[in-house]
Write a protein that holds these residues in place. Structure first.
Motif, PDB file in Angstrom:
ATOM      1  N   HIS A  49       0.777  -1.072   0.022  1.00 55.41           N
ATOM      2  CA  HIS A  49      -0.108  -0.095   0.044  1.00 55.41           C
ATOM      3  C   HIS A  49       0.834   1.417  -0.077  1.00 55.41           C
ATOM      4  N   ARG A  50       1.980   1.407   0.716  1.00 58.00           N
ATOM      5  CA  ARG A  50       2.902   2.269   0.608  1.00 58.00           C
ATOM      6  C   ARG A  50       3.511   2.607  -0.626  1.00 58.00           C
ATOM      7  N   PHE A  51       3.881   1.374  -1.210  1.00 55.37           N
ATOM      8  CA  PHE A  51       4.294   1.635  -2.799  1.00 55.37           C
ATOM      9  C   PHE A  51       3.417   2.205  -3.800  1.00 55.37           C
ATOM     10  N   ARG A  52       2.173   1.621  -3.559  1.00 51.05           N
ATOM     11  CA  ARG A  52       1.071   2.189  -4.540  1.00 51.05           C
ATOM     12  C   ARG A  52       0.751   3.646  -4.319  1.00 51.05           C
ATOM     13  N   SER A  53       0.931   3.969  -2.876  1.00 44.34           N
ATOM     14  CA  SER A  53       0.212   5.218  -2.648  1.00 44.34           C
ATOM     15  C   SER A  53       1.344   6.319  -3.253  1.00 44.34           C
ATOM     16  N   LEU A  54       2.596   6.013  -3.646  1.00 45.18           N
ATOM     17  CA  LEU A  54       3.881   6.792  -4.159  1.00 45.18           C
ATOM     18  C   LEU A  54       3.543   6.548  -5.559  1.00 45.18           C
ATOM     19  N   GLY A  55       2.668   5.870  -6.172  1.00 43.42           N
ATOM     20  CA  GLY A  55       2.580   5.878  -7.584  1.00 43.42           C
ATOM     21  C   GLY A  55       3.790   5.176  -8.173  1.00 43.42           C
ATOM     22  N   ALA A  56       4.167   4.115  -7.327  1.00 47.33           N
ATOM     23  CA  ALA A  56       5.718   3.450  -7.828  1.00 47.33           C
ATOM     24  C   ALA A  56       5.462   2.594  -9.044  1.00 47.33           C
ATOM     25  N   LEU A  57       6.622   2.382  -9.774  1.00 45.36           N
ATOM     26  CA  LEU A  57       6.729   1.409 -10.563  1.00 45.36           C
ATOM     27  C   LEU A  57       7.569   0.059 -10.320  1.00 45.36           C
ATOM     28  N   THR A  58       7.192  -0.814 -10.520  1.00 47.59           N
ATOM     29  CA  THR A  58       7.904  -2.186  -9.981  1.00 47.59           C
ATOM     30  C   THR A  58       8.381  -3.046 -11.034  1.00 47.59           C
ATOM     31  N   THR A  59       9.351  -3.797 -10.912  1.00 42.82           N
ATOM     32  CA  THR A  59      10.183  -4.656 -11.509  1.00 42.82           C
ATOM     33  C   THR A  59      10.987  -5.722 -10.478  1.00 42.82           C
ATOM     34  N   VAL A  60      11.543  -6.805 -11.191  1.00 42.92           N
ATOM     35  CA  VAL A  60      12.387  -7.660 -10.475  1.00 42.92           C
ATOM     36  C   VAL A  60      13.844  -7.639 -11.102  1.00 42.92           C
ATOM     37  N   GLY A  61      14.759  -7.741 -10.235  1.00 35.79           N
ATOM     38  CA  GLY A  61      15.973  -7.759 -10.658  1.00 35.79           C
ATOM     39  C   GLY A  61      17.244  -7.389  -9.318  1.00 35.79           C
ATOM     40  N   ILE A  62      18.343  -7.835  -9.715  1.00 35.57           N
ATOM     41  CA  ILE A  62      19.563  -7.610  -8.881  1.00 35.57           C
ATOM     42  C   ILE A  62      20.206  -6.483  -9.359  1.00 35.57           C
ATOM     43  N   SER A  63      20.227  -5.247  -8.340  1.00 38.04           N
ATOM     44  CA  SER A  63      20.950  -4.053  -8.532  1.00 38.04           C
ATOM     45  C   SER A  63      22.436  -4.160  -8.131  1.00 38.04           C
ATOM     46  N   VAL A  64      23.205  -3.933  -9.081  1.00 33.30           N
ATOM     47  CA  VAL A  64      24.500  -3.855  -9.180  1.00 33.30           C
ATOM     48  C   VAL A  64      25.230  -2.624  -9.186  1.00 33.30           C
ATOM     49  N   VAL A  65      26.426  -2.119  -8.799  1.00 33.07           N
ATOM     50  CA  VAL A  65      27.101  -0.909  -9.275  1.00 33.07           C
ATOM     51  C   VAL A  65      28.739  -1.489  -9.384  1.00 33.07           C
ATOM     52  N   THR A  66      29.169  -0.967 -10.304  1.00 36.15           N
ATOM     53  CA  THR A  66      30.456  -1.628 -10.844  1.00 36.15           C
ATOM     54  C   THR A  66      31.303  -0.212 -11.162  1.00 36.15           C
ATOM     55  N   GLN A  67      32.653  -0.326 -11.012  1.00 35.30           N
ATOM     56  CA  GLN A  67      33.655   0.819 -11.284  1.00 35.30           C
ATOM     57  C   GLN A  67      33.941   0.657 -12.770  1.00 35.30           C
ATOM     58  N   GLU A  77      31.376   5.211 -11.265  1.00 31.72           N
ATOM     59  CA  GLU A  77      30.416   4.028 -11.116  1.00 31.72           C
ATOM     60  C   GLU A  77      29.449   3.938 -12.327  1.00 31.72           C
ATOM     61  N   ARG A  78      29.114   2.649 -12.344  1.00 28.06           N
ATOM     62  CA  ARG A  78      27.879   2.208 -13.410  1.00 28.06           C
ATOM     63  C   ARG A  78      26.930   1.440 -12.589  1.00 28.06           C
ATOM     64  N   ALA A  79      25.757   1.822 -12.381  1.00 27.20           N
ATOM     65  CA  ALA A  79      24.659   1.114 -12.049  1.00 27.20           C
ATOM     66  C   ALA A  79      23.911   0.509 -13.006  1.00 27.20           C
ATOM     67  N   ARG A  80      23.428  -0.818 -12.785  1.00 24.51           N
ATOM     68  CA  ARG A  80      22.667  -1.478 -13.678  1.00 24.51           C
ATOM     69  C   ARG A  80      21.757  -2.792 -12.790  1.00 24.51           C
ATOM     70  N   VAL A  81      21.036  -3.391 -13.597  1.00 16.83           N
ATOM     71  CA  VAL A  81      20.043  -4.254 -13.159  1.00 16.83           C
ATOM     72  C   VAL A  81      20.377  -5.426 -13.897  1.00 16.83           C
ATOM     73  N   LEU A  82      20.601  -6.683 -13.099  1.00 14.19           N
ATOM     74  CA  LEU A  82      20.838  -8.049 -13.480  1.00 14.19           C
ATOM     75  C   LEU A  82      19.503  -8.748 -13.524  1.00 14.19           C
ATOM     76  N   PRO A  83      18.756  -9.145 -14.646  1.00 19.35           N
ATOM     77  CA  PRO A  83      17.375  -9.515 -14.605  1.00 19.35           C
ATOM     78  C   PRO A  83      17.085 -11.063 -14.183  1.00 19.35           C
ATOM     79  N   GLU A  84      18.072 -11.985 -13.843  1.00 14.99           N
ATOM     80  CA  GLU A  84      17.570 -13.378 -13.322  1.00 14.99           C
ATOM     81  C   GLU A  84      17.558 -13.368 -11.970  1.00 14.99           C
ATOM     82  N   ALA A  85      16.667 -12.637 -11.340  1.00 18.05           N
ATOM     83  CA  ALA A  85      16.377 -12.601  -9.891  1.00 18.05           C
ATOM     84  C   ALA A  85      15.220 -13.178  -9.520  1.00 18.05           C
ATOM     85  N   TYR A  86      14.760 -13.612  -8.240  1.00 23.50           N
ATOM     86  CA  TYR A  86      13.857 -14.317  -7.880  1.00 23.50           C
ATOM     87  C   TYR A  86      12.739 -13.282  -7.099  1.00 23.50           C
TER      88      TYR A  86
END
Length: 306
Positions: A114-132, A137-146
């Motif tokens: 309910h908190r997420f929806r009240s913000l009008g949030a968008l959702t997806t699934v993934g592993i967030s990683v930050v590499t140098q 720094e480069r931030a990206r999302v790996l898709p094969e998450a659970y």
């Protein structure tokens, strides 16, 4: 068992799977983090974080990208409050929330959704990683998450919802956690049944409020504790209305330093899998209501509120 008891899904040695357990402290190993060359350390960190209570982090993709919220771990009674603290002072209206979770408390997941929806949030699934990189720094999302158990209902809270092809979205029933080792042989009281039906009712109302369908509830509630989690197919994701867009750009910011999720799918041979309880990680706190969390990769046994 009191009406307020909370359930959570944890490993059941006898069933070689995971069961919802109430009012206990536990360590949970959540296999399923995957890596690409150069991202092994980040994926291992993600694997460890998924054993712990859910944590929220802001991931900034430089230089011209607004970033996203990374939500990793198990939903506990503290999660809604901790999200409120995280959100304080941040402009999160319309932000994207990237989920990597095995579920958690039913009632607390509903509150968090309910908190997420009240913000009008968008959702997806993934592993967030930050590499140098040489550019910084480069931030990206790996898709094969659970995203499993109650995480699926957090995914549903997004105003716009994207599920990458490589992600695993898995569901199961709610069950009484202290009888998960031998669910068929266990005995149940009228109070137990009342708690289960109460939380199913709460979950059903939430599902429809968020724009989900009865098909999602039907799929989840048809998987008993002695069977494996059911992984939703692309057709079932649409039937449940868990997917509202096929375009990653609709949920994740992109710039010259960030690759789209589809381009980041790792090789199957790079996947890190762990089958049991690992390390001295601090156990996720169990509280009173219903919970559901399931580490990936094993047979699952579900459980409800206690």
């Amino acid at each position: 068992m009191g009406e307020g008891t909370k359930l959570r899904l944890v490993r059941s040695p006898k069933l070689r799977g995971w069961a919802l357990l109430g009012a206990v402290a536990l360590c949970i190993a959540v296999p399923g983090a995957i890596t690409t060359p150069g991202n092994s350390a980040s994926a291992r960190v993600s694997l460890e974080e998924r054993k712990l209570p859910m944590r929220f982090n802001w991931v900034a993709c430089q230089p011209n990208c607004k970033g996203w919220v990374s939500a990793v771990g198990i939903v506990t009674a503290d999660s809604p409050r901790e999200f409120d603290e995280f959100a304080r002072g941040r402009q999160l209206v319309g932000a994207t929330i990237v989920l990597d979770s095995s579920g958690g408390s039913v009632n607390d997941s509903i509150a968090l959704g309910h908190r997420f929806r009240s913000l009008g949030a968008l959702t997806t699934v993934g592993i967030s990683v930050v590499t140098q990189t040489t550019q910084g720094e480069r931030a990206r999302v790996l898709p094969e998450a659970y995203c499993e158990s109650m995480c699926v209902f957090l995914l549903l809270s997004g105003k716009t919802r994207y599920v990458p092809e490589a992600a695993h979205i898995r569901v199961h029933q709610i069950w009484m956690g202290d009888r998960a080792d031998d669910a068929k042989a266990a005995s149940y009281t009228a109070q137990d049944l009342m708690i289960v039906e109460r939380d199913i009712g709460r979950l059903a109302k939430y599902t429809f409020d968020m724009g989900g369908t009865g098909d999602l509830l039907s799929l989840a509630l048809s998987v008993p504790p002695w069977e494996d989690l059911h992984e939703l197919s692309r057709a079932e994701l649409r039937l449940a209305n868990l997917v509202t867009t096929d375009a990653v750009a609709d949920v994740l910011p992109r710039d010259n330093a960030s690759a789209p999720m589809a381009a980041l799918k790792p090789k199957a041979s790079d996947r890190l899998v762990s089958g049991g309880i690992e390390g001295p990680a601090q156990a996720a706190k169990s509280t009173r209501t219903a919970e559901a969390l399931v580490p990936t990769g094993g047979a699952v046994t579900a459980t409800p509120a206690k």
